[in-house]
Design a protein around this motif. Structure first.
Motif, short mmCIF file in Angstrom:
data_model
loop_
_atom_site.label_atom_id
_atom_site.label_comp_id
_atom_site.label_asym_id
_atom_site.label_seq_id
_atom_site.Cartn_x
_atom_site.Cartn_y
_atom_site.Cartn_z
N LYS A 289 47.98 51.19 -2.39
CA LYS A 289 48.60 52.06 -1.40
C LYS A 289 47.53 52.87 -0.69
O LYS A 289 46.66 53.45 -1.32
CB LYS A 289 49.54 53.04 -2.12
N GLY A 308 48.76 51.49 -11.20
CA GLY A 308 48.57 51.18 -12.62
C GLY A 308 47.16 51.46 -13.12
O GLY A 308 46.89 51.32 -14.31
N VAL A 309 46.25 51.84 -12.23
CA VAL A 309 44.86 52.09 -12.63
C VAL A 309 44.57 53.59 -12.50
O VAL A 309 44.64 54.14 -11.40
CB VAL A 309 43.88 51.30 -11.74
N GLU A 310 44.25 54.22 -13.58
CA GLU A 310 44.01 55.66 -13.53
C GLU A 310 42.67 55.94 -12.82
O GLU A 310 41.66 55.28 -13.07
CB GLU A 310 44.00 56.21 -14.95
N ARG A 347 53.40 61.79 -2.93
CA ARG A 347 53.04 60.76 -3.91
C ARG A 347 53.51 61.21 -5.30
O ARG A 347 53.30 62.36 -5.68
CB ARG A 347 51.53 60.54 -3.96
N GLY A 348 54.09 60.28 -6.05
CA GLY A 348 54.49 60.58 -7.42
C GLY A 348 53.27 60.71 -8.30
O GLY A 348 52.17 60.32 -7.90
N PRO A 349 53.46 61.26 -9.51
CA PRO A 349 52.30 61.50 -10.37
C PRO A 349 51.50 60.25 -10.70
O PRO A 349 50.27 60.30 -10.71
CB PRO A 349 52.92 62.10 -11.64
N GLU A 350 52.19 59.10 -10.93
CA GLU A 350 51.42 57.89 -11.29
C GLU A 350 50.53 57.46 -10.13
O GLU A 350 49.38 57.08 -10.31
CB GLU A 350 52.34 56.73 -11.67
N THR A 351 51.08 57.51 -8.92
CA THR A 351 50.31 57.09 -7.75
C THR A 351 49.17 58.06 -7.49
O THR A 351 48.05 57.66 -7.18
CB THR A 351 51.22 57.02 -6.50
N HIS A 353 47.66 59.94 -9.65
CA HIS A 353 46.62 59.78 -10.68
C HIS A 353 45.86 58.47 -10.53
O HIS A 353 44.90 58.23 -11.23
CB HIS A 353 47.24 59.86 -12.08
N SER A 354 46.34 57.60 -9.64
CA SER A 354 45.68 56.30 -9.45
C SER A 354 44.80 56.28 -8.21
O SER A 354 44.43 55.22 -7.73
CB SER A 354 46.73 55.20 -9.32
N LYS A 394 55.12 51.97 -12.76
CA LYS A 394 56.09 52.82 -13.44
C LYS A 394 55.88 52.76 -14.95
O LYS A 394 55.29 51.82 -15.46
CB LYS A 394 57.52 52.36 -13.11
#
Lengths: 397, 153
Positions: A289, A308-310, A347-351, A353-354, A394
Motif C-alpha cells: 500500500k 504483514g511485514v512489521e 491506516r489501521g494499526p497493522e498497516t 506498523h508495516s 489481518k
C-alpha cells in the motif's frame, strides 16, 4: 561528485542528509583562524559579522525574503517552538486560539499540547486519506480569537504537499491570525517563495538540505511581532539571543546558495526516482500500500506498507544488507504506538506498523533503485514467511 | 541478532495438536505458536514447536529463543518459562523491549493452556490467569478496530 558512502545505500534523506562537501569546506575556516564573535568590535569580530551577514543574505535569497527577516536558531524544532510560544504569549490579549493539523511534526504537536496546559486552546484539523488539510475545514475553525495557524508545507513521513498559498489566503481573509508553515523538508527540491505563498512565518533548517545539523532559521515578515523564546544579549535583532553559531550559519548560507541554484533539477531528479521506485516495487511485490498522495508528492519521498511485514523488522533487515531506511512503526517508543501521521490518514494499526519510508537525496543513483528493489523483494518474502498475520494483513482466526 | 536474522523453529506446522494466538497489532506484535505434544516416561512433553510472528526484530528473536527453550521440555517445565529467562537467554533486552519477551512467554503459555483444555487436563490457577490476560489483549484490539471502523481497510 563523490558518493558519500560507496557500499551502503543511504535513503533516509527526510531524516537528515549528508553534508555537501562544499558546505563543509565553507565552514572550515570558522573552526580555526576565523573564530571571532560577530558582536566584537575588533577585526576578527568584524570578519565573523560579515560572514554571518553574507550567510543571512543567502538564506533570504533562497526564500525571496528580506535579509533582516531571517532569524538564525538552533534547529527547526526551536523555530517552531519560537513561533508557537512566541505568538501565543505575545498575542494572548487578542486571543488564545491556535489551529494546526494532526500530521504535523512532533515538535509542533508537543508544543501545542504544552500550550494547552498553559490555558491556550488548540484545534487539530483532520486530514483526508492522502494527508491533505482542507481550506474549507480551516475556514470553519477560524475564530475572532484565533491568533495563529500553523500548517506544514510538506509532510516528512508521507510527502503530502499542502496547499499553503490557499490556506494562508483563507487565514488572512477570515481572521487576524498569523500564518506559519514548517518548510523544513522543502528547500532544494521545490519552490519556496515567501512572497508568493503569502505567509507570515516559515521554519527552515540546514541539515535537510545538505547542510550541518544544529542550525535552523525562522523567516518572520518584518511587520510580524512576536515574543522571543530566548532572552539575553539581544543577538539576531533581539529575536534570538545567544552568540551566533558562526561556522554553522556560514554552512547554512552555502547550503542555501546551492539549494537555490539546483532546486528545479533536483526536484525533477528526485521525483523521477521516487516514481520509478514505487512503480518497480508495485510490479514486483504483492500487497503493498502506498501511503500519502499518489502524485505529486514531496520529491524523493516514498512511504509504503508491506502488508504483514512489521516495519522495524524490515528496517533492520535492510540495514543488515546495507540499505538505510526508516519506518513509522515504533515498537521502541514508550507508548508502542505507530505513526500519528499514518493514523491520521486512517491506516489501521497493522498497516501503520508495516510502513517503510524511503527518502531519496541528491547523492542517490539509478543503480541504488535496482539494488534496493532486489533486496526488498527477498527480505519482504522472508519476513512474510514468518508473519503471524494473514495475506490481508489481518490477525485472522 | 542471529535469532533475528536466522530464527529457529520458524513457520507453520502441519497438523499441530494445538495453535495459540497472542498479541496486539496496535502495538505492532502478533504471535502464533504451534505445538505437537508427545509422551515420554509417562509425562507429556513438547515434541515439536514452531512460531510465526508479526513484530519487530526483538519480537522475532524472542519468539525464536522461546521455542528453542521449550523444545523437548515437559508441559509443566515449559509452563514455568518466564519472560525474564527468555530475555536473559538472549543476553538481555532493553527495558523498552521487555514486552517482546512477555509476548513470547504468553504465546507459549497460551498454547499449553489450549492443549490442556482440549485434552481435559488439570489447569493450574497460574495458567488460567495467564490465559485471561492473553484473551483480554486480543479482545481489546478487536474492540479498538470496531471503534475506529477499521475493519474495512
Amino acid at each position: 561528485m563523490k558518493k558519500v558512502n560507496e557500499d551502503r545505500i543511504y535513503v533516509d534523506n527526510n531524516s537528515t542528509t549528508p553534508m555537501d562537501p562544499r558546505v563543509k569546506e565553507s565552514m572550515d575556516p570558522y573552526f580555526g583562524e576565523d573564530f571571532g564573535n560577530p558582536n566584537s568590535l575588533h577585526k576578527r569580530g568584524r570578519t565573523a559579522n560579515d560572514s554571518v551577514k553574507k550567510a543571512r543574505g543567502k538564506v533570504a535569497d533562497l526564500l525571496k525574503s528580506k535579509e533582516d527577516e531571517i532569524i538564525f536558531t538552533g534547529s527547526a524544532t526551536e523555530s517552531n517552538n519560537h513561533v508557537l510560544k512566541g505568538t501565543a504569549f505575545s498575542r494572548k490579549k487578542k486571543g488564545k486560539h491556535i489551529i494546526t493539523d494532526k500530521t504535523e511534526h512532533k515538535c509542533i504537536l508537543s508544543a501545542c499540547r504544552w500550550l494547552e496546559e498553559q490555558g491556550f486552546e488548540v484545534t487539530y484539523l483532520d486530514v483526508d486519506e492522502e494527508g491533505y488539510v482542507s481550506p474549507e475545514d480551516l475556514k470553519e475553525e477560524l475564530r475572532d480569537d484565533t491568533v495563529l495557524v500553523s500548517i506544514m508545507m510538506a509532510n516528512n513521513e508521507i510527502g503530502t504537499i499542502q496547499p499553503i498559498k490557499e490556506l494562508a489566503e483563507v487565514t488572512h481573509g477570515n481572521s487576524d491570525a498569523y500564518f506559519h508553515t514548517d518548510a523544513a523538508q522543502c528547500p532544494g527540491k521545490m519552490k519556496v517563495d515567501v512572497e508568493e505563498l503569502g505567509i507570515d512565518m516559515l521554519t527552515l533548517n540546514a541539515h535537510k538540505m545538505y547542510g550541518p545539523k544544529g542550525i535552523g532559521a525562522l523567516y518572520k515578515r518584518q511587520d510580524v511581532d512576536i515574543d522571543p523564546l530566548l532572552h539575553g544579549g539581544g543577538q539576531e535583532g533581539g529575536e534570538r539571543s545567544g552568540t551566533e553559531n558562526v561556522p554553522y550559519i556560514v554552512g547554512f548560507g552555502k547550503a542555501s546558495e546551492i539549494a537555490k541554484r539546483n532546486w528545479k533539477k533536483q526536484g525533477k531528479k528526485l521525483t523521477d526516482m521516487h516514481n520509478k521506485f514505487i512503480q518497480k516495487i508495485q510490479n514486483r511485490i504483492e500487497e503493498v500500500k502506498l501511503n500519502g498522495p499518489k502524485k505529486p508528492r514531496l520529491p524523493g519521498n516514498v512511504n509504503l506498507s508491506f502488508i504483514g511485514v512489521e516495519g522495524e523488522a524490515l528496517v533492520l533487515r535492510l540495514d543488515e544488507r546495507g540499505i538505510e531506511t526508516a519506518t513509522g512503526s515504533a515498537c521502541s517508543s514508550e507508548e508502542l504506538k505507530a505513526s500519528h501521521v499514518l493514523e491520521a490518514i486512517g491506516r489501521g494499526p497493522e498497516t501503520a506498523h508495516s510502513s517503510l519510508r524511503v527518502s531519496f537525496g541528491k547523492f542517490n543513483t539509478e543503480e541504488d533503485i535496482e539494488r534496493m528493489v532486489d533486496v526488498l523483494e527477498e527480505e519482504v518474502a522472508d519476513l512474510r514467511s514468518i508473519t503471524a498475520l494473514d495475506k490481508k494483513g489481518k490477525i485472522g482466526d | 541478532m542471529e535469532h533475528f536474522k536466522n530464527p529457529s523453529n520458524m513457520g507453520e506446522m502441519k497438523d499441530p495438536d494445538v495453535t495459540s494466538k497472542v498479541g496486539n497489532p496496535a502495538c505492532g506484535d502478533v504471535m502464533r505458536i504451534y505445538l505437537k505434544v508427545g509422551k515420554r516416561d509417562g509425562e507429556k512433553y513438547i515434541k515439536d514447536i514452531k512460531f510465526k510472528t508479526f513484530g519487530c526484530a526483538s519480537a522475532i528473536a524472542t519468539s525464536s529463543v522461546t521455542t528453542e527453550m521449550a523444545m523437548g521440555k515437559t508441559l509443566e517445565e515449559a509452563e514455568s518459562i518466564e519472560e525474564k529467562e527468555i530475555s536473559e537467554e538472549l543476553g538481555g533486552l532493553p527495558k523498552i523491549k521487555m514486552h517482546c519477551s512477555s509476548l513470547s512467554a504468553n504465546g507459549l503459555h497460551e498454547a499449553i493452556y489450549q492443549y490442556k483444555k482440549k485434552e481435559g487436563l488439570d489447569i493450574s490457577e497460574d495458567l488460567k490467569k495467564k490465559h485471561k490476560i492473553a484473551q483480554k489483549t486480543l479482545e481489546r484490539t478487536k474492540e479498538m478496530r470496531r471503534k475506529h471502523g477499521l475493519d474495512e481497510e
